[in-house]
Design a protein around this motif. Structure first.
Motif, short mmCIF file in Angstrom:
data_model
loop_
_atom_site.label_atom_id
_atom_site.label_comp_id
_atom_site.label_asym_id
_atom_site.label_seq_id
_atom_site.Cartn_x
_atom_site.Cartn_y
_atom_site.Cartn_z
N ASP A 64 112.29 49.79 85.40
CA ASP A 64 111.07 49.71 84.82
C ASP A 64 110.67 48.01 84.74
N HIS A 65 111.34 47.38 85.32
CA HIS A 65 111.13 45.89 85.49
C HIS A 65 110.29 45.57 87.02
N MET A 66 110.24 46.56 87.71
CA MET A 66 109.61 46.51 89.00
C MET A 66 107.96 46.35 88.58
N THR A 67 107.31 45.60 89.42
CA THR A 67 105.90 45.20 89.34
C THR A 67 104.94 46.42 89.83
N VAL A 68 103.91 46.32 89.52
CA VAL A 68 102.99 47.49 89.62
C VAL A 68 102.68 47.59 91.17
N ASP A 69 102.47 46.64 91.84
CA ASP A 69 102.26 46.64 93.37
C ASP A 69 103.24 47.15 93.85
N VAL A 70 104.62 46.83 93.67
CA VAL A 70 105.62 47.35 94.51
C VAL A 70 105.94 48.74 94.08
N ALA A 71 105.69 49.29 92.85
CA ALA A 71 105.70 50.62 92.43
C ALA A 71 104.79 51.33 93.45
N LEU A 72 103.50 50.95 93.20
CA LEU A 72 102.45 51.65 94.21
C LEU A 72 102.96 51.71 95.60
N SER A 73 103.36 50.61 96.49
CA SER A 73 103.79 50.83 97.59
C SER A 73 104.97 51.68 97.59
N VAL A 74 105.87 52.09 96.77
CA VAL A 74 106.96 52.84 96.97
C VAL A 74 106.24 54.37 96.71
N LEU A 75 105.33 54.35 95.61
CA LEU A 75 104.94 55.79 95.63
C LEU A 75 104.37 56.04 97.00
N ILE A 76 103.36 55.35 97.40
CA ILE A 76 102.55 55.70 98.71
C ILE A 76 103.56 55.86 99.96
N GLY A 77 104.48 54.94 99.91
CA GLY A 77 105.57 55.38 100.90
C GLY A 77 106.27 56.55 101.05
N ALA A 78 106.70 56.84 99.66
CA ALA A 78 107.51 58.12 99.52
C ALA A 78 106.64 59.32 99.53
N ARG A 79 105.23 59.29 99.38
CA ARG A 79 104.35 60.24 99.59
C ARG A 79 104.62 61.29 98.47
N VAL A 80 104.54 60.68 97.23
CA VAL A 80 105.04 61.52 96.02
C VAL A 80 103.90 61.24 95.05
N PRO A 81 103.74 62.10 93.83
CA PRO A 81 102.73 61.81 93.03
C PRO A 81 102.99 61.19 91.83
N HIS A 82 104.48 60.92 91.62
CA HIS A 82 104.79 60.39 90.39
C HIS A 82 106.20 59.56 90.78
N LEU A 83 106.74 58.64 89.85
CA LEU A 83 108.00 57.75 90.00
C LEU A 83 108.33 57.93 88.28
N HIS A 118 95.32 50.73 86.56
CA HIS A 118 95.66 49.56 85.89
C HIS A 118 95.54 48.22 86.78
N ARG A 119 95.85 48.63 88.23
CA ARG A 119 95.57 47.52 89.21
C ARG A 119 94.08 47.10 89.22
N GLY A 120 93.15 47.96 88.72
CA GLY A 120 91.76 47.68 88.96
C GLY A 120 91.28 47.20 87.62
N GLY A 121 92.00 46.77 86.81
CA GLY A 121 91.54 46.49 85.55
C GLY A 121 91.53 44.89 85.47
N SER A 122 90.44 44.42 84.66
CA SER A 122 90.25 43.08 84.58
C SER A 122 91.57 42.25 84.16
N TRP A 123 92.34 42.92 83.33
CA TRP A 123 93.71 42.33 82.87
C TRP A 123 94.91 42.19 83.96
N TYR A 124 94.51 42.73 85.01
CA TYR A 124 95.55 42.78 85.88
C TYR A 124 95.89 41.54 86.53
N CYS A 125 97.31 41.38 86.77
CA CYS A 125 98.30 40.33 87.22
C CYS A 125 99.14 40.79 88.27
N ASP A 126 99.23 40.24 89.22
CA ASP A 126 100.40 40.59 90.40
C ASP A 126 101.76 40.66 89.97
N ARG A 127 102.16 40.20 88.57
CA ARG A 127 103.48 40.01 88.20
C ARG A 127 103.60 41.21 86.95
#
Length: 132
Positions: free
Chosen positions: A31-50, A71-80
């Motif tokens: 759960d300490h993984m960043t949103v960007d990395v998690a999204l990459s894992v999700l897309i790469g694994a071709r799964v609907p959830h983690l 979340h990534r599209g929100g104004s509060w988003y930060c790459d960390r």
């Protein structure tokens, strides 16, 4: 992270438990993984959830591609931004010994399509998905 309480007696017609009906858990990430990395894992694994794990390896939640993208599209988003910092379902999760009908009813009550199935120590064993 209290699991949905199991019944000691089978009360539905099938006698099945959540463990009998669960699917493989799929990818699990910390759960300490960043949103960007998690999204990459999700897309790469071709799964609907983690499934998310806490620092002890126990189930800490479930996140979908739609949640990450929103979340990534929100104004509060930060790459960390870490997964633990975004709103997502953190339980209660489904006990592996829960009567299947009751587990499905609890998921419908909470408007969940999918729920982690955990053992008595909180570790993810699989995923229970509603079919209808």
């Amino acid at each position: 992270m209290t699991p949905i309480p199991p019944r000691t007696r089978q009360t539905d017609d099938t006698g099945l438990t959540a463990r009998d009906a669960m699917h493989a858990p799929g990818p699990q990430v910390d759960d300490h993984m960043t949103v960007d990395v998690a999204l990459s894992v999700l897309i790469g694994a071709r799964v609907p959830h983690l499934l998310l794990r806490d620092e002890d390896g126990r189930c800490a939640g479930l996140v979908t591609r739609a949640q990450l993208a929103a979340h990534r599209g929100g104004s509060w988003y930060c790459d960390r931004t870490r997964l633990r910092d975004i709103p997502l379902d953190r339980g209660p999760f489904t006990s592996s010994v829960a009567v299947l009908g009751e587990a499905e009813a609890a998921m419908r009550d909470r408007t969940l399509d999918v729920s982690p199935v955990i053992d008595e120590h909180g570790y993810a064993l699989g995923i229970l998905a509603l079919t209808s």
